[in-house]
Design a protein around this motif. Sequence first.
Motif, PDB file in Angstrom:
ATOM      1  N   GLY A 257      37.891  37.142  45.566  1.00 28.53           N
ATOM      2  CA  GLY A 257      36.775  36.210  45.559  1.00 28.53           C
ATOM      3  C   GLY A 257      37.110  34.939  46.321  1.00 28.53           C
ATOM      4  N   GLU A 258      36.065  34.270  46.788  1.00 32.25           N
ATOM      5  CA  GLU A 258      36.280  32.961  47.415  1.00 32.25           C
ATOM      6  C   GLU A 258      36.543  31.936  46.324  1.00 32.25           C
ATOM      7  N   MET A 259      37.471  31.035  46.598  1.00 32.80           N
ATOM      8  CA  MET A 259      37.860  30.048  45.591  1.00 32.80           C
ATOM      9  C   MET A 259      36.659  29.235  45.113  1.00 32.80           C
TER      10      MET A 259
ATOM     11  N   ARG B  25      39.307  29.984  36.837  1.00 29.41           N
ATOM     12  CA  ARG B  25      39.334  31.341  36.298  1.00 29.41           C
ATOM     13  C   ARG B  25      38.560  32.306  37.181  1.00 29.41           C
ATOM     14  N   CYS B  26      38.974  33.557  37.138  1.00 27.81           N
ATOM     15  CA  CYS B  26      38.333  34.619  37.905  1.00 27.81           C
ATOM     16  C   CYS B  26      36.901  34.803  37.420  1.00 27.81           C
ATOM     17  N   ARG B  27      35.958  34.859  38.349  1.00 25.00           N
ATOM     18  CA  ARG B  27      34.564  35.003  37.926  1.00 25.00           C
ATOM     19  C   ARG B  27      34.252  36.431  37.482  1.00 25.00           C
TER      20      ARG B  27
ATOM     21  N   ALA C 188      38.649  29.650  51.112  1.00 22.88           N
ATOM     22  CA  ALA C 188      39.796  30.551  51.015  1.00 22.88           C
ATOM     23  C   ALA C 188      39.480  31.676  50.038  1.00 22.88           C
ATOM     24  N   ARG C 189      40.080  32.833  50.277  1.00 19.43           N
ATOM     25  CA  ARG C 189      39.874  33.957  49.380  1.00 19.43           C
ATOM     26  C   ARG C 189      41.166  34.235  48.631  1.00 19.43           C
ATOM     27  N   GLY C 190      41.010  34.729  47.412  1.00 16.77           N
ATOM     28  CA  GLY C 190      42.196  35.064  46.636  1.00 16.77           C
ATOM     29  C   GLY C 190      41.972  36.342  45.859  1.00 16.77           C
ATOM     30  N   ARG C 191      43.081  37.047  45.600  1.00 10.67           N
ATOM     31  CA  ARG C 191      42.990  38.280  44.818  1.00 10.67           C
ATOM     32  C   ARG C 191      43.545  38.028  43.418  1.00 10.67           C
ATOM     33  N   CYS C 192      42.745  38.390  42.414  1.00 12.94           N
ATOM     34  CA  CYS C 192      43.088  38.159  41.017  1.00 12.94           C
ATOM     35  C   CYS C 192      44.194  39.110  40.557  1.00 12.94           C
ATOM     36  N   VAL C 193      45.219  38.559  39.922  1.00  7.60           N
ATOM     37  CA  VAL C 193      46.300  39.377  39.374  1.00  7.60           C
ATOM     38  C   VAL C 193      45.767  40.292  38.267  1.00  7.60           C
ATOM     39  N   GLY C 194      44.820  39.759  37.498  1.00  6.42           N
ATOM     40  CA  GLY C 194      44.342  40.493  36.328  1.00  6.42           C
ATOM     41  C   GLY C 194      43.509  41.720  36.665  1.00  6.42           C
ATOM     42  N   CYS C 195      42.503  41.537  37.518  1.00 12.41           N
ATOM     43  CA  CYS C 195      41.551  42.630  37.746  1.00 12.41           C
ATOM     44  C   CYS C 195      41.544  43.121  39.187  1.00 12.41           C
TER      45      CYS C 195
ATOM     46  N   CYS D 226      36.773  38.519  35.663  1.00  8.87           N
ATOM     47  CA  CYS D 226      37.443  38.847  34.392  1.00  8.87           C
ATOM     48  C   CYS D 226      37.814  37.617  33.573  1.00  8.87           C
ATOM     49  N   GLU D 227      37.545  36.402  34.050  1.00  7.99           N
ATOM     50  CA  GLU D 227      37.874  35.145  33.368  1.00  7.99           C
ATOM     51  C   GLU D 227      39.387  34.947  33.182  1.00  7.99           C
ATOM     52  N   GLY D 228      40.185  35.736  33.880  1.00  4.45           N
ATOM     53  CA  GLY D 228      41.631  35.519  33.850  1.00  4.45           C
ATOM     54  C   GLY D 228      41.979  34.225  34.578  1.00  4.45           C
ATOM     55  N   VAL D 229      43.086  33.593  34.195  1.00  4.52           N
ATOM     56  CA  VAL D 229      43.500  32.349  34.838  1.00  4.52           C
ATOM     57  C   VAL D 229      44.013  32.643  36.248  1.00  4.52           C
ATOM     58  N   LEU D 230      43.409  32.014  37.251  1.00  7.00           N
ATOM     59  CA  LEU D 230      43.885  32.150  38.632  1.00  7.00           C
ATOM     60  C   LEU D 230      44.818  31.008  38.987  1.00  7.00           C
ATOM     61  N   ALA D 231      44.403  29.798  38.642  1.00 10.73           N
ATOM     62  CA  ALA D 231      45.175  28.616  39.025  1.00 10.73           C
ATOM     63  C   ALA D 231      44.987  27.531  37.972  1.00 10.73           C
TER      64      ALA D 231
END
Lengths: 95, 200
Positions: A39-41, A58-60, A28-35, A62-67
């Motif tokens: 990316g693929e999960m 975390r986003c690879r 699955a792909r997701g879009r980071c809220v932060g940046c 920006c290291e923001g929390v995704l889930a």
Amino acid sequence: MDETELRLDGNAVAGILQEMFVPELTAARGRCVGCGEVGEMGAQHLYMYPHAPGAVLRCRFCEGVLAVMVRGGGRVRMALHGLVWLEVPQPAAPA
Amino acid sequence: MRIISRGFRGRRDRTEGGRLPPGQYLVRDFPVLSAGPTPRTKLTDWSFSITGEVDEPKTWTWEQFRSLPTETLTRDIHCVTKWSKLDTAWEGVSVDTLLEGVETAAEYVMAFSDGDYTTNLPLEDLTGGRAWVAFAYDGAPLEPQHGGPARLLVPHLYLWKSAKWVRGLRLMNDDEPGFWETYGYHMYGDPWREQRYSGD
Ligand SMILES: [Zn+2]
């Protein structure tokens, strides 16, 4: 200690996700809220440790929390607020 | 229910003379756990603050913080991932020292850290000689992976309450969940009552 020793491949999240979602979710792909990166999960950074009730994806970029997933006490709780969207591939219809 | 059996002198049972909380096992090393990458804040950029429901917020630079009176202490620590480590040796500034002269009616605290980590605690669990902002472990400056330059240390609660890379305490009138507590960890986290998850 090297940071990479502390970090599991995002693919390791599959087992936990399967408890909540039926299809294979690492693709699955997701879009980071932060940046805003997509990316693929399975390619994101998962922070999880043996016997730990909680895991942080975390986003690879920006290291923001995704889930965040916490299991224990007879349940799994999942928060996906770090994702603008999550896109799950649809299984092909049976012929 | 808390039952501590000191036992007879020299006696070693499975619970190390009653020092091992239920469901825990002993480790000799110091496992590293974190919800994210290790922040690397320069000491010149570091500060510690008391904010929130206070008459006057307080802030210390690293230099000012390190000129405060310190204490050395030896405590057992307990992680929610089920390991416990006995007789860990720390040096830090007592939270009582940091709260000296602070006027507040608040009953709760949100500890906040670099890396956006937070955890909530009752104010009374941080006072009375029960909590420190620790900057040294085992006689050496606290390493970044263990929360250095400074971490909160509240040994009587599960270790996630001892926020690594702590940068301050926000005093609150009402209890609010921190990072892990939001997702189902226990609001208080007493290892002797196995308060791992909300509802325990
Ligand atoms: Zn991102």
